[in-house]
Each structure stands twice: as C-alpha cells, then as structure tokens.
Design a protein around this motif. Sequence first.
Motif, PDB file in Angstrom:
ATOM      1  N   GLU A  60       2.182   1.530  -3.485  1.00 10.15           N
ATOM      2  CA  GLU A  60       1.226   2.058  -4.448  1.00 10.15           C
ATOM      3  C   GLU A  60       1.097   3.577  -4.313  1.00 10.15           C
ATOM      4  OE1 GLU A  60      -2.651   0.271  -4.424  1.00 10.15           O
ATOM      5  OE2 GLU A  60      -3.191   1.314  -6.290  1.00 10.15           O
ATOM      6  N   LYS A  61       1.029   4.035  -3.061  1.00  5.07           N
ATOM      7  CA  LYS A  61       0.858   5.469  -2.816  1.00  5.07           C
ATOM      8  C   LYS A  61       2.046   6.258  -3.382  1.00  5.07           C
ATOM      9  CE  LYS A  61       1.531   7.494   1.276  1.00  5.07           C
ATOM     10  NZ  LYS A  61       1.435   7.786   2.726  1.00  5.07           N
ATOM     11  N   ASN A  65       0.831  -1.214   0.000  1.00  9.97           N
ATOM     12  CA  ASN A  65       0.000   0.000   0.000  1.00  9.97           C
ATOM     13  C   ASN A  65       0.860   1.256   0.000  1.00  9.97           C
ATOM     14  OD1 ASN A  65      -2.490  -1.360   0.036  1.00  9.97           O
ATOM     15  ND2 ASN A  65      -2.216  -1.765   2.228  1.00  9.97           N
ATOM     16  N   TYR A  66       1.919   1.196   0.800  1.00  9.70           N
ATOM     17  CA  TYR A  66       2.870   2.310   0.770  1.00  9.70           C
ATOM     18  C   TYR A  66       3.466   2.429  -0.633  1.00  9.70           C
ATOM     19  CZ  TYR A  66       6.646   5.468   2.099  1.00  9.70           C
ATOM     20  OH  TYR A  66       7.491   6.551   2.178  1.00  9.70           O
ATOM     21  N   SER A  69       2.652   5.858  -7.316  1.00  7.20           N
ATOM     22  CA  SER A  69       1.717   6.661  -8.120  1.00  7.20           C
ATOM     23  C   SER A  69       2.269   8.073  -8.306  1.00  7.20           C
ATOM     24  CB  SER A  69       0.353   6.752  -7.434  1.00  7.20           C
ATOM     25  OG  SER A  69      -0.186   5.479  -7.265  1.00  7.20           O
ATOM     26  N   ARG A  70       2.774   8.625  -7.209  1.00  2.66           N
ATOM     27  CA  ARG A  70       3.384   9.958  -7.298  1.00  2.66           C
ATOM     28  C   ARG A  70       4.607   9.945  -8.218  1.00  2.66           C
ATOM     29  NH1 ARG A  70       1.973  13.718  -3.536  1.00  2.66           N
ATOM     30  NH2 ARG A  70       0.667  13.026  -1.813  1.00  2.66           N
TER      31      ARG A  70
END
Lengths: 416, 416
Positions: free
Chosen positions: B103-104, B100-101, B107-108
């Motif tokens: 992905e976050k 999840n980290y 994405s940036r």
Amino acid sequence: MRIIKGNIIFTPTYHKFEVIEDGYIVLSNNTVLDVCKKLPEKYKHYELIDYKDKLIIPGMNDLHCHAPQFRNLGIAMDKELLPWLNDYTFPEESKYVDVNYGEKMYSRFVNEVYKNGTTRVAAFATIHKDSTLKLIDLFKQSGIGAYIGKVNMDRNSCDTLCENTYDSINDTIDIISQTFNKSELVNPIITPRFVPTCSETLLKELGAIAVKYNIPVQSHLSENIGEINWVRELHPDSKFYGDVYNKFNLFGDTPTLMAHCIHLTDDEIDLMKNKNVYAVHCPTSNANLASGIMPIRKLLDNNVKIGFGSDVSGGHSFSIFKTMVYAIEFSKLTWAQNKEYDFLSFSEAFYIATKGGGSFFGNVGSFEKGYDFDALIIDDHDLNFDNYNLIERLERFVYLGDDRQIYHRYVKGSLI
Amino acid sequence: MRIIKGNIIFTPTYHKFEVIEDGYIVLSNNTVLDVCKKLPEKYKHYELIDYKDKLIIPGMNDLHCHAPQFRNLGIAMDKELLPWLNDYTFPEESKYVDVNYGEKMYSRFVNEVYKNGTTRVAAFATIHKDSTLKLIDLFKQSGIGAYIGKVNMDRNSCDTLCENTYDSINDTIDIISQTFNKSELVNPIITPRFVPTCSETLLKELGAIAVKYNIPVQSHLSENIGEINWVRELHPDSKFYGDVYNKFNLFGDTPTLMAHCIHLTDDEIDLMKNKNVYAVHCPTSNANLASGIMPIRKLLDNNVKIGFGSDVSGGHSFSIFKTMVYAIEFSKLTWAQNKEYDFLSFSEAFYIATKGGGSFFGNVGSFEKGYDFDALIIDDHDLNFDNYNLIERLERFVYLGDDRQIYHRYVKGSLI
C-alpha cells in the motif's frame, strides 16, 4: 579558508566513486585544500557551511553548445543535419546581427545553463561581434565559467551569415583584444564553424591567431556521413576530416574541442590522442539529427580525452545529467550490437561529466587537492524516500531528477 | 453536456496533426460529441470551461510498467536483464507479500503515474493477491484508467516469488471474481510474467481463463537474446517465442499486449499482425537493460498495432512524453545505420502515445466523435516565450517539458 560539510561524492578516476558521508571539504583561496571524514583540529575555527544530508558533487561541464540556437530548442526535430542548418539554424543565427535580440535571447540562454547545474561551458556564439561580446558579458555577470567563440564562416553559408574573410579575422582579433585574459572565468575561444564553411585562408589565419595568443579552439568533426563526404570533396588532399584542421594548427596545437566525432578513421583517432584533442560527446544531438552513435568505448580505449556536450539546440536538453544518461544508454545500444565494446558504467559517465570535461578548464571537476571548488549541492529529499545509499541517491538524481533538486551552485569557490 | 475550450491538438491518423486554435470540444456523457472551430448556436447554453491559451491534448497511455519496481527506479543501471531481475527486481517484488508495504509503495506509484500525465495504464503487480487488490483499489481511487495484472510465475523464480501452480491459478480467478467488470475504468488483466517463469500447465490454465472471461493478456516478448535462447531451450518445439504464448491462447485470442518485441522473426511479426497483438515499445528500458532497439518502422509497415510503455523500472521515467522522444531518437539511430527504415515523425510518435496505445482501452486517445474524453491541459507559458506555432509549442513541451506544465488531467470526462 572555509569548510563545506555534507555527503561528498566525486570521481578521482574513471572507475570508482569517492564517497565521504557527512564529510568536509576544506577550501583555501577558492580551491580544495583537503577532503576528509573527520575535520582536523586546526580547521575548526574557520567558517563552516553545513549542508547536512544533502549531496555535494562537482559541477557539470558542457563542452559544446550553440547559444544562439536557444530559441529553436525542441522544434523541427524531424530534420537531418544539413537541412536543419539551412532551414532553421542559419535563419535564427542571422537575427543576432541585432545586439538587442542577442541580449534578450542570450540572457535566457545563460539562465538555462545556470538552472541546469552547468558550472563551465564552451559555447558557440554567431559571426556577430557585438552580440558575441554581449554573451561574454552576460557570462561574466552570471559567475559561470565559459569559453565563448565568435563563429567564423566565409563560404558555403547563407547570405546573411557569410563573412568576408578579412572581416572575420579582424573581428576575431578585436574580440580577443577586448576579452582575452581580462576575466578569470570567461575567455574567448577560436571557433571555425566547421570545415565546409571556412576557406583555407580563414582556417590558416585562425590557426595562426590561436597559436600566437595560445587560445583554445572549438569546432565540429565527423558528425554526419554527408558532411564528411562534403569535406572530402572540398579537401581531396587531406587524409581525413581532422587532417584539414590539423594542417592549419587547429587540431591540438592549442587545447582543442571537437564535437561529435562519430565516424572517425583509426588514423584520426591516433592523431586526436597524440595531440590531446578532446572528443566532445553529444548523444542527444547525435540522435535528434540522426547522425549515429559516437564509439565512446573505442575512444576511451585509445586514450582520447572525452567530455560531454549538450549541443543545444541539436541536443534538446541543457542538462549534462541527462547527457550522462543518454551516453550510458547509447553505449549500451552499441554493446547490444557488438560485445567488443563494454558499455559505460555510471562512474565513467560521471567522471566524463565532471573531471573529464572539467580538465579543459584547468583543475576543474574534482574535489582533489588544488582543484577549483566547482560544486552542486543536491537536495534530493523528494527522491530519497527509502534508505538509498549515497551512490543510489546520486544515480536516482541523475536519472530521475532535474533542476528542482539543485539547491546551490558554486564556481571556483563562489556561490552563484 | 459540457464544452471545453482551448488550443486543441490530436492525431486522428499517424501522419497528421489536427490543430484547432481556440476551438471547442463538445462533451456528451463524458465522450466527445463534436470538435469545432466555431461553437454551434445549439451548444451555447451549456457549461463552458475556457482554458484560454493552454493546449488541450489527449492523455498519455502507458501500456507496460511494473508497479512494484517503483522503489528501484533509477538504481542499478549497470546491469543487463537477467542479473537485474535476480539481484534487484525479484528481492524487491518479494516484499509485496506484506500488503502494508504494498500500500505504501503503490500509493507513491499511482501518484507518479498521475503526475506524469498518464491517464490509462497497463501494469504488472506481483504474485501477491492482497497487494494486487490494493493496487486495483488505489487506481480506482485515483480516477486513472488501468488494467492491473497479478503476476503468475511457477518456475525459474527465486524461492520467495515461485508459486504453486494451482495457487497461482486460484488467486488469479479470485482476483477476477472480485474485480472483473466491477469498475468502469479499472480491470484485471491476465499476466504470465514471461515464458521462462511459467510452466505449460500454468500457461494453459491462464489462456483458458482469459478466453472464458474474455480478459486481456499482457506479457513480455523477445526482449533479449539470452532470454530468447532460454525460451528456445525450454520449448524446443515452438517455432518462435510468441508461438509458446499462442499455443496456450495467450497471443491475441483476447486483446494482448506484448512488451519489447525487439528480436522478432518475420513469422512472429505476421502472427502478431494477424492476431492483433500489440507490440509495446519501451525504448528507455531497452537501452537501460542493453536489450537493443525495437524495429518500430518494420512493425508499423507490417501493420502491427503499437503502443508505448514506460516499463518502470527497466525504464527510468514514468513520462510517456519522454518515451515518445526516445522512440523518435532510437528510430533515427536505426535509420542512421539502415536507410531502409524511415525514422518516426513527431506526429507518428504522438499518435502511438495517444490513439495507438489508447485503442487498447476502447475509444481512447483521440478527440474524434465517440471517444472518451481523456485529456491533458498543458500550461506551457514558461516554454512559449516567442511566437511559436501550436505544433512547435507541443513539440517543445514534449521535448523540454515535464509535470510542471501539466495543468489538468481528465479521464473519461472526469477531472482527476
């Protein structure tokens, strides 16, 4: 009396950031009276501007740039100094004989200085009196602090830029009489272009004017090996390049800026230190014109005063933030070759950009008591997406940011 | 069939820009069929996109960066390579065990690659399989072309990033089986971090996988003197750093990228040339980490293939335009010290950023017939205020511009 609130960062010394999260700057008469974490009771009824989570830092000081080279920014980068001067720079500067052209281009120039967060600047104009006066006017209108120099050159220049010696002197005196001490923030500065383009008579008269009126001086020093050899041929009796200026009272008899200072002799460094001559470091320009890297650590170790210059358009960026990054990087390239000279730390570079360069303009570049309130308000919310501390936020803004994060600009207490 | 119209600039060779003012690019099946000044009659009924006065240039190719270092961009710049890795980079990369980290942050990261006009990228992920697969997905969604490498490291790493050798190999094979040749634009790449963090067993197995599947390879080479000495201690029998990779089929047996290449021996340069190993020049990183300057002219003279890398976050900018500027400037600093090596011209730097680096991805980086249509549409009206010619406009954009001037981005014919 006014209070400015936010995340305050500045460098009272080279080696350490002063950081006051959610702090207060108390202004009295446009200068800093106090900086504090908790606002004393006695100040609580004064006007308060709350910048909340934004950063409050001193404004940037640009100690060397050429306003009339603005049009040539970012072109002809395949040239070395002397061909670049002859093929691009001199033809462009010649156009400023037309004050309308000057006004059009100088307006753009001043706007770029503003946009990039520079709050004080020392700029070369051209030889032309009317365009130079126009540039002075434009800076007065802008609210930015500035020393503006009519350029003097009476030899070794192209036909359109070579002055008669006495016209050069008279125009200089005329500009001084019209502008000297007429403005709190914008003043003239004596500006022999560099030794090769100024006769001894001209240099002598300019030095006399500088001393007579106590007007500061700006010029170029030891940028390029070819240039230094040329100076040696022209002035075989001088001990080194800077000695020519010194002989004519143009090397620290009044406050003096010398741009570049790459290839200095040890005696030259000593003289700079003893006469408080500023070495103005212009790293992007020094790379673009293939001049070399200023030995910044050696100059710091020898207590020479140092500021940064954008050197537009030898340098390709108006931003003193970008200049800071380049200065750190170039000092690291020097260190990679010679471990004797430690590279610049981030706080040292920030000090040079603020308090170091600012000192040429008075009590400028810090938030200590008695300093003019020159400040930038930085809105870095787009860069600050993950719990960075305040120094990291500043570092990220300096390395990654641009004019988009500069929210407000203050010069001597005025929002400009 | 589609037609793209505008001011077309590209570099079929190192030494010369091809400039077609108000010209046409004819696309067939997403690749370039023709580039012309006057549109032949037979194409006149096809869809035409008219970009008018805008510039049309090839997209930028970034051959080296670290996606999981995105969070650390622009901080901790006072460190040299090895402390920077241990204190900042490894702790951050460890967080990517949490997909999840990953992905976050990824994405940036992908968004920044997009914003800066990079159309093809070779990126390191971390050791973590799930986050790496997520990064591959995000690139597929973006439309950007990418080689993504799960990092392998089974020795000399911090506890949280040191893999069991066979887990490292199995995870690599697993990622390959899930992603290899499943997408036209995004594919896996074998990514031993660098020699010091990979056991001989691991290197041997990775080389075997690369050769078996014909998968390209990326790693680091001769970035820093301390690193090179470390490699020599670990592999005393190897002739030079690159010889270690070569012994294990990781040095040109499949297409290979080696980042940095600063302190190469002459034999190492010969081997790179003979095996078509790319030297990826990452100048901002090499300055930030005080590594030194890659001898780019020497490598060009020796016919080594060269591309540029942002090396985020050793490098502080995603922009390959900024990388181009730094590469030119650093080559000028080299030339200032040693006139034997001519500095990079603007066209050479542009070639390296486009066709040079693009060649790693296939027929990419030019508008010659048969090339994928990777392009940027540049709207430079804010920079183009005074009759600049097209090369000057390009040069001004590269030196002064940023993402604000990038109007459209195409990868293999698709507007992304």
